[in-house]
Design an enzyme around this catalytic site. Structure first.
Site, short mmCIF file in Angstrom:
data_model
loop_
_atom_site.label_atom_id
_atom_site.label_comp_id
_atom_site.label_asym_id
_atom_site.label_seq_id
_atom_site.Cartn_x
_atom_site.Cartn_y
_atom_site.Cartn_z
N ARG A 195 7.13 1.25 -14.39
CA ARG A 195 5.92 0.82 -15.11
C ARG A 195 5.35 1.95 -15.97
NH1 ARG A 195 1.09 -1.73 -11.85
NH2 ARG A 195 1.45 0.12 -10.58
N ARG A 206 1.41 5.85 -13.79
CA ARG A 206 0.35 5.98 -12.78
C ARG A 206 0.75 6.99 -11.72
NH1 ARG A 206 -1.83 0.10 -10.95
NH2 ARG A 206 -1.54 1.04 -8.89
N ARG A 225 -7.99 -7.27 0.37
CA ARG A 225 -6.74 -6.72 0.88
C ARG A 225 -6.69 -6.66 2.40
NH1 ARG A 225 -5.39 -3.82 -4.23
NH2 ARG A 225 -3.43 -2.79 -3.82
N LYS A 237 0.16 -8.93 -10.99
CA LYS A 237 -1.24 -9.37 -10.99
C LYS A 237 -1.96 -8.91 -12.27
CE LYS A 237 -2.26 -7.12 -7.16
NZ LYS A 237 -0.94 -6.48 -6.91
N ARG A 282 2.69 2.22 -0.30
CA ARG A 282 1.84 1.10 -0.72
C ARG A 282 2.38 -0.22 -0.20
NH1 ARG A 282 2.04 2.11 -6.89
NH2 ARG A 282 1.00 0.09 -7.04
P1 AP5 Z 1 1.66 -5.22 -12.88
O1 AP5 Z 1 1.18 -6.46 -13.59
O2 AP5 Z 1 1.11 -3.94 -13.31
O3 AP5 Z 1 1.57 -5.43 -11.29
P2 AP5 Z 1 0.34 -5.47 -10.30
O4 AP5 Z 1 0.54 -6.63 -9.39
O5 AP5 Z 1 -0.95 -5.39 -11.04
O6 AP5 Z 1 0.63 -4.15 -9.47
P3 AP5 Z 1 -0.31 -2.94 -9.05
O7 AP5 Z 1 0.57 -1.78 -8.80
O8 AP5 Z 1 -1.43 -2.77 -10.02
O9 AP5 Z 1 -0.87 -3.48 -7.71
P4 AP5 Z 1 -1.49 -2.67 -6.58
O10 AP5 Z 1 -2.10 -3.76 -5.81
O11 AP5 Z 1 -0.59 -1.77 -5.86
O12 AP5 Z 1 -2.46 -1.63 -7.32
P5 AP5 Z 1 -4.03 -1.59 -7.52
O13 AP5 Z 1 -4.29 -0.93 -8.81
O14 AP5 Z 1 -4.63 -2.90 -7.25
O15 AP5 Z 1 3.26 -5.20 -13.04
C1 AP5 Z 1 4.02 -4.17 -12.45
C2 AP5 Z 1 5.20 -3.80 -13.37
O16 AP5 Z 1 6.11 -4.89 -13.45
C3 AP5 Z 1 4.83 -3.47 -14.81
O17 AP5 Z 1 5.69 -2.49 -15.28
C4 AP5 Z 1 5.05 -4.80 -15.56
O18 AP5 Z 1 5.34 -4.61 -16.91
C5 AP5 Z 1 6.24 -5.37 -14.80
N1 AP5 Z 1 6.23 -6.82 -14.72
C6 AP5 Z 1 5.14 -7.64 -14.57
N2 AP5 Z 1 5.51 -8.93 -14.51
C7 AP5 Z 1 6.89 -8.93 -14.62
C8 AP5 Z 1 7.87 -9.96 -14.61
N3 AP5 Z 1 7.52 -11.26 -14.49
N4 AP5 Z 1 9.17 -9.59 -14.71
C9 AP5 Z 1 9.54 -8.27 -14.83
N5 AP5 Z 1 8.64 -7.26 -14.86
C10 AP5 Z 1 7.33 -7.58 -14.75
O19 AP5 Z 1 -4.47 -0.60 -6.32
C11 AP5 Z 1 -4.16 0.77 -6.35
C12 AP5 Z 1 -4.75 1.48 -5.13
O20 AP5 Z 1 -6.18 1.36 -5.15
C13 AP5 Z 1 -4.34 0.91 -3.77
O21 AP5 Z 1 -3.12 1.44 -3.33
C14 AP5 Z 1 -5.54 1.33 -2.90
O22 AP5 Z 1 -5.44 2.69 -2.54
C15 AP5 Z 1 -6.71 1.19 -3.84
N6 AP5 Z 1 -7.32 -0.17 -3.75
C16 AP5 Z 1 -7.33 -1.12 -4.73
N7 AP5 Z 1 -7.96 -2.23 -4.31
C17 AP5 Z 1 -8.35 -1.98 -3.03
C18 AP5 Z 1 -9.03 -2.77 -2.05
N8 AP5 Z 1 -9.41 -4.03 -2.30
N9 AP5 Z 1 -9.25 -2.20 -0.84
C19 AP5 Z 1 -8.88 -0.93 -0.57
N10 AP5 Z 1 -8.22 -0.15 -1.45
C20 AP5 Z 1 -7.96 -0.67 -2.68
MG MG Z 2 -2.57 -4.00 -11.12
#
Ligand code: AP5
Ligand code: MG
Ligand code: ZN
Length: 211
Positions: free
Chosen positions: A121, A154, A87, A16, A165
């Site tokens: 990552r 991270r 979410r 994402k 997660r």
């Molecule tokens: P990346 O693009 O970083 O993936 P992502 O989908 O953004 O993954 P996140 O870990 O950021 O998602 P998340 O939803 O767990 O975390 P968030 O920060 O939102 O890619 C991942 C890796 O793969 C990278 O190394 C990249 O280089 C590689 N990659 C990408 N595309 C690729 C491809 N095509 N092929 C190969 N490799 C590839 O949330 C974190 C925390 O915040 C949550 O756990 C929760 O506690 C809290 N939180 C956030 N939002 C909410 C909400 N709405 N409600 C409640 N709590 C929340």
């Molecule tokens: Mg992200």
């Protein structure tokens, strides 16, 4: 075309953030990401405790804190890509009252691939760029291609927290995908392709919906 309002859905590690960054550059829109906003305020004391207590356990941060972040960001944005929200069902309801969407992208990736991506990552603390030690390495190891800063891992990308997660995602967020799946705006994308191939599909989907 007016500025697109894009929702990007997918499990932790689906890509994402990676694709959102390109969307913002291509369409000159805002990146609204609850994860980044919460990380920037991880130690903030609230009536629910700090965001860190939830994030480092792989749990959802309480809805009122997250809804407030999204409401403020939507007020300032014409076009946007919303990443990491909603979410759960209650966040879906909140969002539907707050704005309309032009396209809903769902990046589909298998669980074992998600674990590999998250544990490998590395992120740039300065500009937010995301890399992977094997799949998407920077030109110079440990250094951001875009701004030269030192890359970090991270706190929640350890294997143990990653598993939590993914469990939280299954329990709360899979229903959100199903909520949008039947709508005209929904486009499912094979997120296991290379980042460039995923981007080609993402761009096609946005251009088609915006026509
Ligand atoms: P990346 O693009 O970083 O993936 P992502 O989908 O953004 O993954 P996140 O870990 O950021 O998602 P998340 O939803 O767990 O975390 P968030 O920060 O939102 O890619 C991942 C890796 O793969 C990278 O190394 C990249 O280089 C590689 N990659 C990408 N595309 C690729 C491809 N095509 N092929 C190969 N490799 C590839 O949330 C974190 C925390 O915040 C949550 O756990 C929760 O506690 C809290 N939180 C956030 N939002 C909410 C909400 N709405 N409600 C409640 N709590 C929340
Ligand atoms: Mg992200
Ligand atoms: Zn950088």
């Amino acid at each position: 075309m007016s500025d697109p309002r894009i929702l990007i859905l997918g499990a932790p590690g689906a890509g994402k953030g990676t694709q959102s960054k390109r969307l913002c550059e291509e369409y000159d829109i805002e990146h609204i990401t609850t994860g980044d906003a919460l990380r920037a305020n991880k130690q903030m004391e609230t009536e629910y405790g700090t965001p860190a207590e939830y994030m480092d356990a792989g749990e959802l941060v309480p809805d009122p804190l997250v809804n407030e972040i999204v409401a403020a960001a939507l007020e300032d944005a014409d076009g946007f890509v919303l990443d990491g929200y909603p979410r759960n069902e209650s966040q879906v309801e909140y969002l539907e009252d707050a704005t309309d969407l032009d396209v809903v992208l769902y990046l589909d990736v298998d669980e074992e691939e998600l674990v590999r991506r998250l544990t490998g990552r590395r992120v740039c603390p300065e500009c937010g760029a995301s890399y992977h030690v094997d799949f998407n390495p920077p030109e110079e190891e440990g250094v951001c291609d875009e701004c030269g800063s030192e890359l970090v891992q991270r706190d929640d990308d350890t294997e143990e927290t990653v598993r939590e997660r993914l469990k939280t995602y299954e329990e709360n967020t899979e229903d959100v995908i199903e909520h949008y799946r039947g709508t005209d705006e929904f486009v499912q994308i094979d997120g296991e392709q290379s980042p460039d191939e995923v981007w080609a599909d993402v761009k096609d989907a946005v251009d088609a919906q915006a026509e």
